[in-house]
Enzyme design. Sequence first.
Site, PDB file in Angstrom:
ATOM      1  N   ILE A  76     -61.510 204.102-107.631  1.00 11.83           N
ATOM      2  CA  ILE A  76     -61.879 203.191-106.535  1.00 11.83           C
ATOM      3  C   ILE A  76     -61.403 201.762-106.804  1.00 11.83           C
ATOM      4  O   ILE A  76     -60.807 201.130-105.950  1.00 11.83           O
ATOM      5  CB  ILE A  76     -63.412 203.194-106.295  1.00 11.83           C
ATOM      6  CG1 ILE A  76     -63.966 204.618-106.163  1.00 11.83           C
ATOM      7  CG2 ILE A  76     -63.786 202.331-105.084  1.00 11.83           C
ATOM      8  CD1 ILE A  76     -63.610 205.359-104.907  1.00 11.83           C
ATOM      9  N   CYS A 118     -68.686 191.043-108.020  1.00 10.61           N
ATOM     10  CA  CYS A 118     -68.287 191.433-109.372  1.00 10.61           C
ATOM     11  C   CYS A 118     -66.781 191.398-109.538  1.00 10.61           C
ATOM     12  O   CYS A 118     -66.032 191.705-108.619  1.00 10.61           O
ATOM     13  CB  CYS A 118     -68.788 192.834-109.655  1.00 10.61           C
ATOM     14  SG  CYS A 118     -70.449 192.833-110.277  1.00 10.61           S
ATOM     15  N   ASP A 138     -69.975 202.946-109.142  1.00  8.75           N
ATOM     16  CA  ASP A 138     -71.022 202.079-109.701  1.00  8.75           C
ATOM     17  C   ASP A 138     -71.788 202.749-110.847  1.00  8.75           C
ATOM     18  O   ASP A 138     -72.630 202.119-111.477  1.00  8.75           O
ATOM     19  CB  ASP A 138     -72.001 201.648-108.603  1.00  8.75           C
ATOM     20  CG  ASP A 138     -71.402 200.579-107.695  1.00  8.75           C
ATOM     21  OD1 ASP A 138     -70.279 200.132-107.963  1.00  8.75           O
ATOM     22  OD2 ASP A 138     -72.064 200.202-106.710  1.00  8.75           O
ATOM     23  N   ILE A 171     -59.838 192.936 -97.924  1.00  7.93           N
ATOM     24  CA  ILE A 171     -60.693 193.045 -96.734  1.00  7.93           C
ATOM     25  C   ILE A 171     -59.859 193.380 -95.494  1.00  7.93           C
ATOM     26  O   ILE A 171     -60.297 193.169 -94.371  1.00  7.93           O
ATOM     27  CB  ILE A 171     -61.534 191.763 -96.505  1.00  7.93           C
ATOM     28  CG1 ILE A 171     -60.645 190.506 -96.461  1.00  7.93           C
ATOM     29  CG2 ILE A 171     -62.625 191.607 -97.542  1.00  7.93           C
ATOM     30  CD1 ILE A 171     -61.358 189.312 -95.859  1.00  7.93           C
ATOM     31  N   ASP A 172     -58.654 193.912 -95.754  1.00  7.08           N
ATOM     32  CA  ASP A 172     -57.767 194.203 -94.626  1.00  7.08           C
ATOM     33  C   ASP A 172     -58.376 195.205 -93.635  1.00  7.08           C
ATOM     34  O   ASP A 172     -58.172 195.101 -92.423  1.00  7.08           O
ATOM     35  CB  ASP A 172     -56.409 194.720 -95.133  1.00  7.08           C
ATOM     36  CG  ASP A 172     -56.581 195.915 -96.055  1.00  7.08           C
ATOM     37  OD1 ASP A 172     -57.223 195.765 -97.115  1.00  7.08           O
ATOM     38  OD2 ASP A 172     -56.098 197.005 -95.715  1.00  7.08           O
ATOM     39  N   GLN A 173     -59.156 196.158 -94.133  1.00  2.00           N
ATOM     40  CA  GLN A 173     -59.726 197.172 -93.231  1.00  2.00           C
ATOM     41  C   GLN A 173     -60.827 196.578 -92.350  1.00  2.00           C
ATOM     42  O   GLN A 173     -60.994 196.988 -91.204  1.00  2.00           O
ATOM     43  CB  GLN A 173     -60.269 198.362 -94.024  1.00  2.00           C
ATOM     44  CG  GLN A 173     -59.203 199.136 -94.779  1.00  2.00           C
ATOM     45  CD  GLN A 173     -58.098 199.630 -93.876  1.00  2.00           C
ATOM     46  OE1 GLN A 173     -58.337 200.349 -92.887  1.00  2.00           O
ATOM     47  NE2 GLN A 173     -56.880 199.238 -94.183  1.00  2.00           N
ATOM     48  N   ARG A 219     -78.255 190.301-110.881  1.00  3.18           N
ATOM     49  CA  ARG A 219     -77.793 190.319-109.497  1.00  3.18           C
ATOM     50  C   ARG A 219     -78.282 191.576-108.787  1.00  3.18           C
ATOM     51  O   ARG A 219     -78.459 191.566-107.565  1.00  3.18           O
ATOM     52  CB  ARG A 219     -76.255 190.319-109.430  1.00  3.18           C
ATOM     53  CG  ARG A 219     -75.618 188.975-109.631  1.00  3.18           C
ATOM     54  CD  ARG A 219     -74.131 189.075-109.356  1.00  3.18           C
ATOM     55  NE  ARG A 219     -73.912 189.928-108.199  1.00  3.18           N
ATOM     56  CZ  ARG A 219     -72.813 190.622-107.946  1.00  3.18           C
ATOM     57  NH1 ARG A 219     -71.793 190.533-108.775  1.00  3.18           N
ATOM     58  NH2 ARG A 219     -72.698 191.361-106.878  1.00  3.18           N
ATOM     59  N   ARG A 235     -70.616 189.735-102.948  1.00  3.34           N
ATOM     60  CA  ARG A 235     -69.618 190.472-102.206  1.00  3.34           C
ATOM     61  C   ARG A 235     -70.024 190.657-100.737  1.00  3.34           C
ATOM     62  O   ARG A 235     -69.219 190.531 -99.824  1.00  3.34           O
ATOM     63  CB  ARG A 235     -69.445 191.836-102.899  1.00  3.34           C
ATOM     64  CG  ARG A 235     -68.518 192.779-102.226  1.00  3.34           C
ATOM     65  CD  ARG A 235     -67.103 192.332-102.383  1.00  3.34           C
ATOM     66  NE  ARG A 235     -66.171 193.217-101.716  1.00  3.34           N
ATOM     67  CZ  ARG A 235     -64.948 192.853-101.403  1.00  3.34           C
ATOM     68  NH1 ARG A 235     -64.520 191.655-101.701  1.00  3.34           N
ATOM     69  NH2 ARG A 235     -64.133 193.689-100.804  1.00  3.34           N
ATOM     70  N   LYS A 253     -80.215 197.989-103.295  1.00  2.00           N
ATOM     71  CA  LYS A 253     -79.632 196.650-103.115  1.00  2.00           C
ATOM     72  C   LYS A 253     -78.541 196.669-102.043  1.00  2.00           C
ATOM     73  O   LYS A 253     -78.515 195.825-101.148  1.00  2.00           O
ATOM     74  CB  LYS A 253     -79.034 196.150-104.446  1.00  2.00           C
ATOM     75  CG  LYS A 253     -78.214 194.883-104.286  1.00  2.00           C
ATOM     76  CD  LYS A 253     -77.429 194.542-105.535  1.00  2.00           C
ATOM     77  CE  LYS A 253     -76.192 195.319-105.748  1.00  2.00           C
ATOM     78  NZ  LYS A 253     -74.915 194.701-105.332  1.00  2.00           N
ATOM     79  N   ASN A 254     -77.648 197.631-102.128  1.00  2.02           N
ATOM     80  CA  ASN A 254     -76.508 197.617-101.209  1.00  2.02           C
ATOM     81  C   ASN A 254     -76.920 197.920 -99.767  1.00  2.02           C
ATOM     82  O   ASN A 254     -76.300 197.429 -98.827  1.00  2.02           O
ATOM     83  CB  ASN A 254     -75.413 198.576-101.690  1.00  2.02           C
ATOM     84  CG  ASN A 254     -74.694 198.016-102.918  1.00  2.02           C
ATOM     85  OD1 ASN A 254     -74.826 196.836-103.227  1.00  2.02           O
ATOM     86  ND2 ASN A 254     -73.947 198.857-103.616  1.00  2.02           N
ATOM     87  N   ARG A 303     -60.252 193.099-104.375  1.00  2.00           N
ATOM     88  CA  ARG A 303     -61.141 193.670-103.371  1.00  2.00           C
ATOM     89  C   ARG A 303     -60.691 193.166-102.008  1.00  2.00           C
ATOM     90  O   ARG A 303     -61.178 192.161-101.502  1.00  2.00           O
ATOM     91  CB  ARG A 303     -62.595 193.346-103.702  1.00  2.00           C
ATOM     92  CG  ARG A 303     -62.966 193.976-105.041  1.00  2.00           C
ATOM     93  CD  ARG A 303     -64.379 193.753-105.446  1.00  2.00           C
ATOM     94  NE  ARG A 303     -65.319 194.625-104.771  1.00  2.00           N
ATOM     95  CZ  ARG A 303     -66.562 194.847-105.198  1.00  2.00           C
ATOM     96  NH1 ARG A 303     -66.985 194.279-106.292  1.00  2.00           N
ATOM     97  NH2 ARG A 303     -67.357 195.634-104.536  1.00  2.00           N
TER      98      ARG A 303
END
Length: 431
Positions: free
Chosen positions: A327, A117, A305, A124-126, A397, A93, A22-23, A122
């Site tokens: 994480i 999720c 995960d 997103i600065d990077q 999902r 995501r 999926k990812n 989570r």
Amino acid sequence: MEKYAIIGGHPLHGEVEIGGAKNAALAILAAAVMTDDPVTIENVPDVMDTNVLLQAMERIGVKIERPERHTVKMDSSDIYDCIIKDEYMKKIRASYYMVGALLGKYKRAEVPLPGGCNIGIRAIDQHIKGFKALGAKVSVSHGSIVAEAKELRGTHIFMDKVSVGATINIMMAATMATGKTIIENVAKEPHVVDLANFLNSMGANIKGAGTDVIRIKGVERLHSTVYTIIPDQIEAGTFMMAAAATRGDITVRNVIPKHLECITAKLQEIGCRIYEYDDAVRIVAKDPLSSTQVKTLPYPGFPTDMQPQMTVVLGLAQGTSIVTESIFDNRFKYADELVRMGAQVKVESNTAIITGVERYSGATISAPDLRAGAALALAAMAAEGETLIEDIHYIERGYEDFDTKLRGLGAKISKVKTERDLTKFRFQIAN
Ligand code: UD1
């Protein structure tokens, strides 16, 4: 709302075919818009996350055909907008991969801020740091990320944090930038490598994916490709844990055993027998399980995960186990549900202390997120009696045909909507 009804206490046996990752699919489908030529992607899992992404892409002009359930043909030559309006995208995501892809190709993107999720903050600065380093102006307004650039220029980026999403996003944006980009301290997950292989198959020049440093020489255009997505490491790992939790014997087929090593090592350590083949792994869990310590880490460490599924297994292992989540900061929300099933789990900050019990018992519980939902289903299959799991849309999902695949392994599981469905399920199991 549909629920899973599960009657547990039966070891799972047999073989299960693992689908495409999926990812990896989310990243690759997004990246496919970077060429005007037709692209064929095979082994795409038919799950809600990928389907939502495909729908959103259709709304900006991408022509999508699905000649078979797992094959997607895309033609992005008629994209007429770089603004993704689909509010539904917030639910996944990976919606933000459209920023890297559209910015990389069209130098402009506006995408609703990601959801996905609910497992912690989570940031997103990077991602933003990477886009800016490449020369983009990035702002966050009205719940969307807006990124634009006159030109993207290759540069040297050092990631402050190992992030799968940021690595993927920056890699996409840099693929068609002018000059060379070096990204250091990148994620090494199998799907990062899969995306690099996919982009290279379209004519990109990306080296080093799978190591700490990725080097990209920008190219002017990308071309047509036919590409097959790698098997899903986490789906495979989940079925391996199902064997361990139910004391069964399961062969997961169509996998890359190397990607599963971080999982097989832990299962071996607690007393499971593992047999590796070219593209399959068999897990036999007949002996008593023993306790261990697990800490989630970026690949090749133990995947976050897989943390809830591992915790479910350790809840049935002799002795005290410790699971540390390094994480995400809110990934033990399912522990309360597991405790209601009879587990002995105490969560302190990012650590779970688990004292193994003989058996779980059935209860009515709800899936708090994708992986924890799947983990609770494993607990239900190991448990004595009946469990009802609510909010299974989270599980759907990311797992294709989860209940069907489990039934194929002998699980007593059914999707039920009404009281009548439930009564029918109970009747069928009893008879
Ligand atoms: C991806 C996976 C998800 C998996 C996770 C870790 C997809 C679609 N999702 O999520 O299933 O659980 O990798 O393997 O592939 N972070 C920052 N700043 C950033 C980005 C991330 O601080 O800009 C932090 C996050 O809050 C988190 C950690 O870095 O604590 C790792 O996140 P990241 O690797 O980015 O996860 P995702 O890509 O979101």
